[in-house]
Enzyme design. Structure first.
Site, mmCIF file in Angstrom:
data_model
loop_
_atom_site.group_PDB
_atom_site.id
_atom_site.type_symbol
_atom_site.label_atom_id
_atom_site.label_comp_id
_atom_site.label_asym_id
_atom_site.label_seq_id
_atom_site.Cartn_x
_atom_site.Cartn_y
_atom_site.Cartn_z
ATOM 1 N N ARG A 1 3.808 21.112 21.565
ATOM 2 C CA ARG A 1 3.296 19.771 21.841
ATOM 3 C C ARG A 1 3.495 18.893 20.612
ATOM 4 O O ARG A 1 3.644 19.384 19.500
ATOM 5 C CB ARG A 1 1.818 19.823 22.221
ATOM 6 C CG ARG A 1 1.519 20.612 23.489
ATOM 7 C CD ARG A 1 0.029 20.590 23.793
ATOM 8 N NE ARG A 1 -0.299 21.324 25.013
ATOM 9 C CZ ARG A 1 -0.584 22.616 25.056
ATOM 10 N NH1 ARG A 1 -0.583 23.323 23.926
ATOM 11 N NH2 ARG A 1 -0.869 23.202 26.200
ATOM 12 N N LYS B 1 -4.676 22.414 22.454
ATOM 13 C CA LYS B 1 -5.711 22.555 23.472
ATOM 14 C C LYS B 1 -6.468 23.852 23.240
ATOM 15 O O LYS B 1 -5.895 24.940 23.283
ATOM 16 C CB LYS B 1 -5.087 22.549 24.868
ATOM 17 C CG LYS B 1 -4.502 21.192 25.256
ATOM 18 C CD LYS B 1 -4.060 21.178 26.705
ATOM 19 C CE LYS B 1 -3.555 19.803 27.092
ATOM 20 N NZ LYS B 1 -3.132 19.742 28.519
ATOM 21 N N HIS C 1 7.257 15.681 25.350
ATOM 22 C CA HIS C 1 6.883 16.611 26.414
ATOM 23 C C HIS C 1 8.067 16.922 27.322
ATOM 24 O O HIS C 1 8.072 17.956 27.996
ATOM 25 C CB HIS C 1 5.712 16.044 27.223
ATOM 26 C CG HIS C 1 4.606 17.034 27.421
ATOM 27 N ND1 HIS C 1 3.848 17.513 26.376
ATOM 28 C CD2 HIS C 1 4.136 17.670 28.525
ATOM 29 C CE1 HIS C 1 2.955 18.379 26.827
ATOM 30 N NE2 HIS C 1 3.121 18.496 28.137
ATOM 31 N N ARG D 1 9.503 19.950 25.952
ATOM 32 C CA ARG D 1 8.643 21.098 26.296
ATOM 33 C C ARG D 1 8.976 21.567 27.720
ATOM 34 O O ARG D 1 9.096 22.767 27.981
ATOM 35 C CB ARG D 1 7.179 20.681 26.181
ATOM 36 C CG ARG D 1 6.166 21.779 26.535
ATOM 37 C CD ARG D 1 4.754 21.263 26.274
ATOM 38 N NE ARG D 1 3.723 22.166 26.775
ATOM 39 C CZ ARG D 1 3.221 23.195 26.112
ATOM 40 N NH1 ARG D 1 3.693 23.483 24.906
ATOM 41 N NH2 ARG D 1 2.266 23.941 26.632
ATOM 42 N N HIS E 1 -0.251 28.604 27.531
ATOM 43 C CA HIS E 1 -1.061 28.392 28.733
ATOM 44 C C HIS E 1 -2.025 29.556 28.931
ATOM 45 O O HIS E 1 -1.628 30.716 28.821
ATOM 46 C CB HIS E 1 -0.166 28.260 29.966
ATOM 47 C CG HIS E 1 0.637 27.003 29.983
ATOM 48 N ND1 HIS E 1 1.741 26.819 30.795
ATOM 49 C CD2 HIS E 1 0.500 25.850 29.275
ATOM 50 C CE1 HIS E 1 2.240 25.613 30.594
ATOM 51 N NE2 HIS E 1 1.513 25.005 29.669
ATOM 52 N N TYR F 1 6.741 25.339 37.012
ATOM 53 C CA TYR F 1 8.144 25.438 36.602
ATOM 54 C C TYR F 1 8.956 26.304 37.561
ATOM 55 O O TYR F 1 10.191 26.282 37.520
ATOM 56 C CB TYR F 1 8.241 25.999 35.182
ATOM 57 C CG TYR F 1 7.629 25.080 34.164
ATOM 58 C CD1 TYR F 1 8.257 23.897 33.794
ATOM 59 C CD2 TYR F 1 6.395 25.363 33.593
ATOM 60 C CE1 TYR F 1 7.694 23.035 32.874
ATOM 61 C CE2 TYR F 1 5.812 24.511 32.675
ATOM 62 C CZ TYR F 1 6.465 23.353 32.324
ATOM 63 O OH TYR F 1 5.901 22.495 31.421
#
Length: 538
Positions: A387, A412, A483, A486, A509, A518
C-alpha cells in the site's frame, strides 16, 4: 605607505594627522599588495579620510559602528560640497563607494556591526555589499535570519535560501510589515496578487506569472507560521462543532482509532454539518428528510458513487448514534438511515497488464536523478503489492540486509510481517541510498523528498509518481494510483497459478474473501471454462 600614495605635502599632512593612521595605512598596504593602480590607492586614501571624518572615528574609541551610521554618513558625503577637485558638487552615486569601502575598512579593523558576522546566514547568501546591506538593515532582522537558518539546517540549498530572503523583503514592503503582528491569509493573498502583477524586476520575476503568486504565498505562509503570526481563520461557523469534537475525542481515547481514521471521519462529518448550517438545520431538529437531501446532493451534485455514499452513511450513522445517546439529536435518526446496496465483488479491480508494468519498470531502471528513487518505489509496489502508506512509512532500519528480509508494518491493523528481500529490489534500494538519497539529513525514513526540507515522502507524492508512469504508457484505467499496481501484482500472481492463500499472505489480507475478488480476473481459469464442451453436458 601614505607618503608613497599622497605626493602633495598639503594633502599628506591631512592624512598623517587624521585619526586611525596605523589602521588606514595597514588597509592601504593590503590594497597595494593586490597590485592596484596608484589612482585607485589615492582615491581609497581620500575616502578613508572622509570615512573617519563623517563617522567621527577616534583612536581611543573602540565601539562598533552600525550599518545605519554608515548609511547616514554616506548620504551626507554624497550631498556634501568641498574644495576638493573631485567633490565640488553633489555626487549622488558616491554613497555606494563610501559604503563599500567603509565596510571593508571597518571589517579590517574589527569595528564593524555584529550583523556582518560570518555566522549570520545572510552573509553567506549575498556577496554584493549593496544587496547585503539592504537585507541586513530591513525590519525584523532576527526573525528573518532565524527562519532562514532553520531552513538551512534542514538542508535547503543556497538558491532556495536566497529566494526565501527575497520574498521576506517583498512581504515586508507590500504589507508594511515592520513590526510583528498577526497577518490573515486574505492579506497575504492580496499582497501576492499585487506582487504577481508587478512588471519584471530582476531574475526569475515575470509580470502575471502564476509561479510568482505561488512562491509568494508559500514563502510568506511558512515564515509567518514559523513566527506564530499567521492568523488561522476559525472554521467553526457551523452547527454541531462541539458535538463533533467530543465524538472524535471519544473515538481516539475510547475506541483507539488511528489519526487517519479520525481525519476521515472529521472530513465527512464536517461536510454534513456545514450542509445543515447552510439549510438552517440544527442538531435538535435534524430529520431524515435533511439526511435524504444531503445524500442526494452528494450523489447528484458531487458525483459520488454508491460505495462512497455507503461509507458516508456508515460514518454519519455512527456519529448520530453517539449524539442520540448524549441527547443532542433525535433518537430515531440513525436507526432509519439506510445505505445503498453494495453487491459483493461488483467491481473488478482496476489493474495494469503485467506486460505494461514490466515495460514501465524497464524504462525507469535506466533513468537517473530522482528517477532512481522512483524506480525503487515502483518496483516495491509492483513486486510486493504494498500500500502507498506502507511505502512512505518504511524506515531504513526496516531493511535487514544481513538476513535479506524486509520488516514490514501493515497499514491496516498495524500487524508486523516479514517479506523476503528480492535481489533486484535490494540493488535498487542500494543504488538510491548511495547516489541521490540525502543521507546527511539523518532522517530515519527510507524514501525522502528530493528537495529540502528532506522529510519522508507523502502519499500524494507517491501517487504522482505512479500516475505519471501509468499515463505515460497510455493505459486506459479507472484509477492511476499506487493501488492499481497492488491489483496488478495480485492479478498477475493469480493468473500464474498462485493460490488465494499465497496471494492473501503476500498482500496482508486476514480473510480470504478479501482476496477472492481477484479470482474474477483470473483469465487463465476463465479460458478453461470457455473450452468446456457444453453441448455434451447438456
Amino acid at each position: 605607505m601614505l607618503e608613497q600614495i599622497v605626493r602633495r605635502k598639503f594633502y599628506l599632512q591631512r592624512h598623517l594627522y587624521a585619526p586611525l593612521l596605523k589602521e588606514r595605512e595597514s588597509f592601504l598596504s593590503l590594497m597595494h599588495d593586490r597590485n592596484l593602480a596608484h589612482q585607485t590607492l589615492l582615491n581609497a586614501a581620500d575616502y578613508l579620510l572622509h570615512i573617519v571624518e563623517y563617522l567621527h572615528l577616534t583612536d581611543d574609541d573602540g565601539t562598533l559602528v552600525s550599518i545605519e551610521s554608515i548609511l547616514i554618513a554616506a548620504n551626507e558625503w554624497s550631498h556634501a560640497v568641498t574644495e576638493h577637485p573631485m567633490k565640488r558638487r553633489e555626487a549622488k552615486h558616491s554613497d555606494k563607494k563610501f559604503v563599500s569601502l567603509a565596510l571593508d575598512f571597518l571589517s579590517h579593523i574589527n569595528r564593524l556591526d555584529v550583523r556582518f558576522c560570518k555566522d549570520i546566514v545572510l552573509n553567506r547568501l549575498f556577496s554584493r555589499k549593496h544587496f547585503l546591506v539592504r537585507y541586513l538593515t530591513y525590519p525584523l532582522f532576527n526573525e528573518r535570519t532565524e527562519f532562514i537558518a532553520n531552513a538551512e539546517s534542514k538542508g535547503a540549498k543556497l538558491d532556495t535560501l536566497r529566494s526565501i530572503a527575497q520574498y521576506q523583503i517583498h512581504l515586508i514592503d507590500l504589507l508594511n510589515y515592520s513590526i510583528k503582528r498577526p497577518v490573515s491569509m486574505l492579506e497575504i493573498q492580496v499582497a501576492a496578487r499585487v506582487w504577481q502583477q508587478m512588471p519584471k524586476n530582476g531574475k526569475g520575476k515575470e509580470g502575471g506569472s502564476k509561479l510568482s503568486y505561488a512562491r509568494f504565498m508559500s514563502h510568506s505562509r511558512d515564515w509567518l507560521s514559523f513566527m506564530g503570526m499567521l492568523e488561522i481563520e476559525a472554521d467553526d461557523d457551523y452547527v454541531g462543532v462541539k458535538e463533533m469534537e467530543d465524538y472524535l475525542n471519544w473515538m481516539f481515547t475510547e475506541k483507539g482509532c488511528s489519526q487517519k481514521t479520525i481525519k476521515l471521519n472529521r472530513s465527512v462529518i464536517k461536510s454534513f454539518l456545514k450542509y445543515c448550517s447552510s439549510v438552517g438545520v440544527t442538531m435538535n431538529n435534524l430529520s431524515l428528510y435533511t439526511m435524504d437531501k444531503y445524500i442526494g446532493k452528494r450523489q447528484k451534485e458531487d458525483g459520488c458513487k454508491r460505495k462512497t455514499i455507503s461509507n458516508t452513511v456508515s460514518i454519519l450513522r455512527t456519529f448520530l448514534k453517539y449524539c442520540s445517546e448524549k441527547g443532542w439529536c433525535p433518537s430515531n435518526i440513525h436507526i432509519n438511515m439506510k445505505s445503498p446496496r453494495i453487491y459483493q465483488y461488483e467491481d473488478l479491480p482496476s489493474f495494469a497488464p503485467w506486460e505494461d508494468v514490466q515495460s514501465i519498470l524497464r524504462s525507469e531502471s535506466q533513468a537517473s536523478g530522482t528517477a532512481i528513487r522512483n524506480y525503487a518505489i515502483l518496483l516495491m509496489l509492483s513486486v510486493y503489492g504494498l500500500r502507498c502508506s506502507e511505502i512512505t512509512d518504511m524506515r531504513l532500519s526496516d531493511i535487514d540486509w544481513w538476513n535479506e528480509r524486509i520488516l514490514l508494518k501493515r497499514a491496516k491493523g498495524c500487524r508486523p510481517q516479514i517479506l523476503p528481500l528480492q535481489q533486484s529490489i535490494g540493488n535498487a534500494i542500494i543504488r538510491y541510498v548511495r547516489t541521490i538519497r540525502q543521507n546527511e539529513s539523518h532522517n530515519e525514513y527510507l524514501f525522502l523528498c528530493s528537495r529540502a526540507p528532506y522529510r519522508k515522502m507523502s502519499t500524494a507524492a507517491i501517487y504522482r509518481i505512479v500516475s505519471t508512469a501509468l499515463k505515460n504508457e497510455n493505459l486506459k484505467l479507472r484509477h492511476y494510483g499506487p493501488h492499481s499496481l497492488r491489483h496488478s501484482c495480485a492479478t498477475h500472481l493469480v493468473n500464474n497459478g498462485c493460490t488465494l492463500k499465497e496471494v492473501a499472505d503476500l498482500l496482508g489480507h486476514q480473510l480470504l474473501d478479501t482476496t477472492r475478488i481477484y479470482a474474477k480476473v483470473n483469465l487463465s481459469s476463465l479460458r478453461k471454462v470457455s473450452d468446456i464442451k457444453w453441448e455434451e453436458i447438456l
